[in-house]
Design an enzyme around this catalytic site. Structure first.
Site, mmCIF file in Angstrom:
data_model
loop_
_atom_site.group_PDB
_atom_site.id
_atom_site.type_symbol
_atom_site.label_atom_id
_atom_site.label_comp_id
_atom_site.label_asym_id
_atom_site.label_seq_id
_atom_site.Cartn_x
_atom_site.Cartn_y
_atom_site.Cartn_z
ATOM 1 C CB SER A 194 -8.803 10.383 24.134
ATOM 2 O OG SER A 194 -9.281 10.369 22.776
ATOM 3 C CB THR A 215 6.515 -10.953 -1.985
ATOM 4 O OG1 THR A 215 5.935 -12.094 -2.532
ATOM 5 C CG2 THR A 215 8.088 -11.158 -1.666
ATOM 6 C CG HIS A 216 3.710 -8.166 -4.531
ATOM 7 N ND1 HIS A 216 3.832 -7.061 -5.390
ATOM 8 C CD2 HIS A 216 4.484 -9.175 -4.915
ATOM 9 C CE1 HIS A 216 4.868 -7.480 -6.253
ATOM 10 N NE2 HIS A 216 5.100 -8.599 -6.040
#
Length: 447
Positions: A263, A140-141
């Site tokens: 890349s 949570t959070h």
């Protein structure tokens, strides 16, 4: 919609040619209705049904002159039919055809969405059952909270998708209406019985009242339902993105042979599909706003909504269908690293069991305020000194005097947090749940 994000099914459904063919469905249904009333001779109806067809190039040529796509469409079809073409579009206004055919397209689009949604939901429910007792940390959070199971997390996804399905079914019912009521909805040149018969032939419900158009709250409900589904798919994708972070690394989206993540950096395995899904959800939400803006039109109708709908309807359905397919690919192919999940449970050195210790002290007679202060102090010491939470607790004489050693250790049993998981799963249509009741004992890892 750009080709990259189109699906074959939706692209075909919303193509310009199919749009005209759906208009033709409505026109031919109207001709049948007029013929049943004796207005169109039987021979003329047969000729219309045999010869009416779409000529995309001819429609384009006529529209270049008249600058009205419905007139170009009707003129082109009438040319193919010959003299009996005078019966096509009899007593109708453009929106009778456009809106009724749009209802057909919207309903058919929702059905495609529902089919794909059903496959995704089934896969998630199956995977939820497979991992229902696989422990992982609940957050949570963004911060470690208490243990849950990975299957429980997936079961929440499944339940949300069920609500998405219900919203789409409701929206399909609201959108599945037709209107053949004329220029301002009063049936001045086309009696109600024609509308009723046309809608019956097309499998639509007749609108109880309309103006020149079907009112746009119907269509807004459809687009909003699609946007809410898109946000639910984003919730799934965003969760996987977080779980794929190097610091977490509990779940990875599929990474195919030969795929490259960067890349510049060969080591990269980026959650690019999930990120794409999250971005598309933003577009869907923007379309819901545009659809809401289409509701307040001038008097019986203006056409400020028309150009918007030509963009947002095919785009929204293509995007949503694409997102569903991609989400299913991710779920079916994702790698679940349950050993890392177990390791991450230990990152806080047992702090995830703090509430059990708190409640244990309350049961021993401590006030909640005193118990909270003791446990919070021990937790802060655990953080500051980087020591196991259990060890810090055992060094506190208040706790040592309150608990026997094994009694305190028993509060660190992860099975306690999963003891109702099977009961939760029994609320859902999970197959063979009773055959997979095995529970691996994990509490030794926390002792």
């Amino acid at each position: 919609m750009i080709e990259r994000y189109c699906t074959d099914e939706m692209e075909s459904l919303w193509s310009q040619e199919n749009r005209f063919r759906t208009w033709l469905e409505v026109e031919l249904a109207a001709c049948r209705a007029w013929a049943e009333e004796g207005v169109i001779p039987e021979g003329a109806l047969r000729n219309i049904l045999d010869r009416a067809d779409i000529d995309m190039e001819r429609i384009r040529v006529i529209e270049d002159t008249v600058h009205h796509d419905m007139i170009a469409f009707v003129s082109s079809v009438a040319e193919k039919v010959g003299p009996d073409g005078r019966y096509i579009h009899l007593g109708l206004t453009s929106s009778d055809v456009i809106d009724t055919s749009s209802s057909l397209l919207l309903v058919r689009s929702i059905r495609l969405i529902l089919n794909e949604l059903e496959m995704l939901s089934g896969e998630i429910l199956s995977m939820a059952a497979r991992y229902r007792l696989t422990p992982c940390i609940g957050r949570t959070h963004g911060v470690h909270a208490e243990p849950i199971s990975f299957g429980f997390k997936l079961l929440n996804w499944y339940e949300e998708l069920c609500r998405d399905r219900d919203r789409l079914v409701a929206a399909m019912e609201v959108a599945g209406v037709g209107k053949i009521s004329g220029a301002v909805g009063t049936y001045a040149h086309c009696p109600p019985m024609i509308e009723e018969r046309v809608c019956d032939l097309l499998g639509l419900t007749r609108a109880r009242v309309s103006t020149q158009i079907l009112q746009r709250d119907r269509h807004a409900q459809v687009v909003c339902a699609v946007a809410i589904l898109g946000s639910g798919l984003e919730r799934i994708a965003q969760e996987i993105r977080h779980l794929q972070r190097t610091e977490v690394l509990e779940v990875l989206e599929p990474f195919s042979s030969g795929q490259k993540g960067s890349s510049a950096m060969p080591h990269k395995k980026n959650p690019v599909v999930c990120e794409r899904i999250c971005g598309m959800a933003r577009l869907l939400r923007s379309y819901s706003l545009a659809s809401l803006e289409n509701i307040p039109l001038w008097h019986e109708r203006d056409i400020s909504h028309s150009s918007v709908e030509r963009v947002i309807w095919p785009d929204a359905f293509n995007l949503c269908h694409y997102m569903l397919k991609k989400t299913r690919e991710v779920v079916e192919g994702m790698t679940v690293l349950d050993e890392v999940m177990k390791r991450n449970l230990d990152l806080s050195k047992g702090l995830v069991f703090s509430q059990r210790v708190l409640l244990g002290l309350v049961e021993k007679g401590f006030s909640r305020e005193d118990a909270y202060a003791i446990v919070q102090g021990a937790a802060m010491q655990c953080w500051d000194e980087d020591r196991p939470f259990l060890e810090v607790l055992e060094d506190d004489p208040r706790i040592a005097n309150a608990f026997q050693e094994e009694e305190l250790r028993s509060l660190f049993d992860i099975e306690y947090y999963l003891r109702f998981i099977d009961g939760i799963f029994e609320r859902f249509p999970v197959k063979n749940l009773s055959c997979t009741k095995e529970k691996a004992t994990r509490k030794e890892r926390y002792e």
